[in-house]
Design an enzyme around this catalytic site. Structure first.
Site, mmCIF file in Angstrom:
data_model
loop_
_atom_site.group_PDB
_atom_site.id
_atom_site.type_symbol
_atom_site.label_atom_id
_atom_site.label_comp_id
_atom_site.label_asym_id
_atom_site.label_seq_id
_atom_site.Cartn_x
_atom_site.Cartn_y
_atom_site.Cartn_z
ATOM 1 C CB THR A 1 -7.159 8.686 6.187
ATOM 2 O OG1 THR A 1 -6.115 9.153 7.064
ATOM 3 C CG2 THR A 1 -7.344 9.645 5.041
ATOM 4 N N GLY B 1 -8.443 4.148 9.738
ATOM 5 C CA GLY B 1 -9.041 2.859 9.377
ATOM 6 C C GLY B 1 -8.914 2.450 7.916
ATOM 7 C CB THR B 2 -7.095 3.765 4.913
ATOM 8 O OG1 THR B 2 -5.893 3.913 5.663
ATOM 9 C CG2 THR B 2 -7.716 5.100 4.648
ATOM 10 N N GLY B 3 -6.472 1.038 6.243
ATOM 11 C CA GLY B 3 -5.835 -0.272 6.050
ATOM 12 C C GLY B 3 -6.775 -1.415 6.420
ATOM 13 C CB CYS B 4 -9.024 -1.922 9.367
ATOM 14 S SG CYS B 4 -7.819 -1.540 10.653
ATOM 15 C CE LYS C 1 -1.849 -1.524 3.735
ATOM 16 N NZ LYS C 1 -2.662 -1.848 4.931
HETATM 17 N N1 LIG Z 1 -5.652 10.242 0.980
HETATM 18 C C1 LIG Z 1 -5.957 9.114 0.316
HETATM 19 N N2 LIG Z 1 -6.730 9.173 -0.814
HETATM 20 C C2 LIG Z 1 -7.048 8.042 -1.482
HETATM 21 N N3 LIG Z 1 -6.643 6.813 -1.108
HETATM 22 C C3 LIG Z 1 -5.874 6.686 -0.004
HETATM 23 C C4 LIG Z 1 -5.507 7.822 0.773
HETATM 24 N N4 LIG Z 1 -4.739 7.387 1.830
HETATM 25 C C5 LIG Z 1 -4.666 6.055 1.715
HETATM 26 N N5 LIG Z 1 -5.324 5.616 0.603
HETATM 27 C C6 LIG Z 1 -5.482 4.235 0.162
HETATM 28 O O1 LIG Z 1 -6.041 3.522 1.264
HETATM 29 C C7 LIG Z 1 -5.537 2.199 1.293
HETATM 30 C C8 LIG Z 1 -4.848 1.935 2.622
HETATM 31 O O2 LIG Z 1 -3.548 2.464 2.515
HETATM 32 P P1 LIG Z 1 -2.664 3.028 3.693
HETATM 33 O O3 LIG Z 1 -1.293 3.175 3.136
HETATM 34 O O4 LIG Z 1 -3.337 4.226 4.272
HETATM 35 O O5 LIG Z 1 -2.765 1.814 4.677
HETATM 36 P P2 LIG Z 1 -2.464 1.767 6.186
HETATM 37 O O6 LIG Z 1 -1.383 2.712 6.514
HETATM 38 O O7 LIG Z 1 -2.300 0.339 6.549
HETATM 39 O O8 LIG Z 1 -3.794 2.267 6.800
HETATM 40 P P3 LIG Z 1 -3.937 2.641 8.309
HETATM 41 O O9 LIG Z 1 -3.173 3.913 8.423
HETATM 42 O O10 LIG Z 1 -5.412 2.774 8.458
HETATM 43 O O11 LIG Z 1 -3.338 1.517 9.104
HETATM 44 C C9 LIG Z 1 -4.602 2.083 0.084
HETATM 45 O O12 LIG Z 1 -5.318 1.585 -1.016
HETATM 46 C C10 LIG Z 1 -4.173 3.519 -0.147
HETATM 47 O O13 LIG Z 1 -3.698 3.746 -1.455
HETATM 48 C C1 LIG Z 2 -7.598 -2.057 16.958
HETATM 49 C C2 LIG Z 2 -6.904 -1.378 15.826
HETATM 50 N N1 LIG Z 2 -6.526 -2.078 14.741
HETATM 51 C C3 LIG Z 2 -5.898 -1.458 13.709
HETATM 52 C C4 LIG Z 2 -5.623 -0.112 13.739
HETATM 53 C C5 LIG Z 2 -4.894 0.553 12.588
HETATM 54 O O1 LIG Z 2 -5.633 1.574 11.991
HETATM 55 P P1 LIG Z 2 -5.084 3.083 11.875
HETATM 56 O O2 LIG Z 2 -3.670 2.984 11.396
HETATM 57 O O3 LIG Z 2 -5.997 3.721 10.877
HETATM 58 O O4 LIG Z 2 -5.138 3.720 13.224
HETATM 59 C C6 LIG Z 2 -6.028 0.589 14.888
HETATM 60 N N2 LIG Z 2 -5.792 1.894 15.021
HETATM 61 N N3 LIG Z 2 -6.666 -0.067 15.916
#
Ligand SMILES: Nc1ncnc2c1ncn2[C@@H]1O[C@H](COP(=O)(O)OP(=O)(O)OP(=O)(O)O)[C@@H](O)[C@H]1O
Ligand SMILES: Cc1ncc(COP(=O)(O)O)c(N)n1
Length: 263
Positions: free
Chosen positions: A204, A206-209, A173
């Site tokens: 943003t 929760g994007t990864g989850c 990602k």
């Molecule tokens: N500002 C944004 N606009 C559009 N897409 C985004 C944006 N930020 C993240 N994404 C997309 O969201 C998805 C999750 O990516 P990200 O790199 O944020 O994951 P992550 O860091 O694991 O998430 P989190 O921070 O929630 O743990 C990917 O498909 C990424 O390209």
């Molecule tokens: C319980 C739990 N699982 C996963 C994430 C990661 O998400 P984020 O990086 O968006 O805070 C989080 N914050 N909390």
């Protein structure tokens, strides 16, 4: 038949990430969501104020209750907290006949640790090998492989380093890079670049989850990995575009963005 999808992850009391994000995503994508809770966090838009992991027996029992009676068409993992929980979950997944999406959650968006440093080796050697798709972000790639990505051109090298640990597919990602939100999906022979416009939205959480759960939902519906990931990317992009303010800090993506017009 409605497919069953299981998330094995931590609870986010604020409702934007973790189990709560996973179940909302599953509802939005038309599958039956179920959960094995690994840890409870006290969390809001400002960060993580506390985290407590559950005993291994509690995690194992939840998993068995769901899988042995109800059955699952896909599993997704998120926050696993400790080496012991990582190893337990890896063993449970290895004995389950369903695709597994592994989001190797390391730290929260605010920098709070969600995985013990002592668990990294178990993620590399036990969890990644049982993943159908692993979905690390760039910080997790650096933690797990030592590869630091600063531009899109380096995503391929990151993918190769993660694939060396044995997941069938990896989705790197690139959400934290400047410019378009570009992710790279590969199994070492096919490459799929997923590109979406970056939404200039600070909400943003929760994007990864959300992305990992959406992939699991699509796999459970019978899609092949590239199609599942493409559909999940479209869903998360819409959810980021609709992310909204909550509390004083970083608000969540909107898991229900596709329903809003009908509300
Ligand atoms: N500002 C944004 N606009 C559009 N897409 C985004 C944006 N930020 C993240 N994404 C997309 O969201 C998805 C999750 O990516 P990200 O790199 O944020 O994951 P992550 O860091 O694991 O998430 P989190 O921070 O929630 O743990 C990917 O498909 C990424 O390209
Ligand atoms: C319980 C739990 N699982 C996963 C994430 C990661 O998400 P984020 O990086 O968006 O805070 C989080 N914050 N909390």
């Amino acid at each position: 038949m409605i497919p069953n999808v299981l998330t094995v992850a931590g609870s986010d009391s604020g409702g934007g990430a973790g189990i709560q994000a996973d179940l909302k995503t599953m509802l939005a994508l038309g599958v039956h969501g179920m959960s094995v809770i690994t840890a409870v966090t006290a969390q809001n838009s400002l960060g993580v104020q506390g985290a407590w992991e559950l005993p291994v027996e509690a995690v194992r029992a939840q998993y068995r209750s769901v899988v042995d009676d109800i059955g699952v068409q896909a599993v997704k993992t998120g926050m696993l907290a400790s080496a012991e929980l990582v190893e337990t979950v890896a063993e449970l997944i290895a004995g389950t006949d369903a695709p597994a999406v592994v989001d190797p959650v390391g730290v929260s968006k605010h920098g709070d640790p969600l995985l013990a440093a002592s668990a990294l080796d178990s993620v590399r050697t036990k969890l990644l090998p049982v993943a159908t798709v692993a979905t690390p972000n760039l910080d997790e790639v650096a933690q797990l492989t030592g590869v630091r990505v600063e531009s899109e051109g380096e995503l391929r090298r990151a993918a190769e380093a993660v694939l060396a640990y044995g997941p069938r597919w990896v989705l790197i990602k690139g959400g934290h890079l400047p410019g378009d939100a570009v992710d790279l999906l590969t199994d070492g022979s096919e490459e799929h670049w997923l590109r979406a416009p970056r939404h200039d939205n600070r909400h943003t959480h929760g994007t990864g989850c959300t992305l990992a759960s959406a992939i699991a939902a699509q796999l459970a519906r019978g899609r092949a990995v590239p199609e599942a990931v493409a559909a999940a990317k479209e869903y998360v992009t819409g959810a980021v575009a609709a992310g909204f303010a909550l509390g004083e800090g970083i608000g969540p993506v909107d898991h229900g963005w596709r329903f809003r017009g009908d509300a």
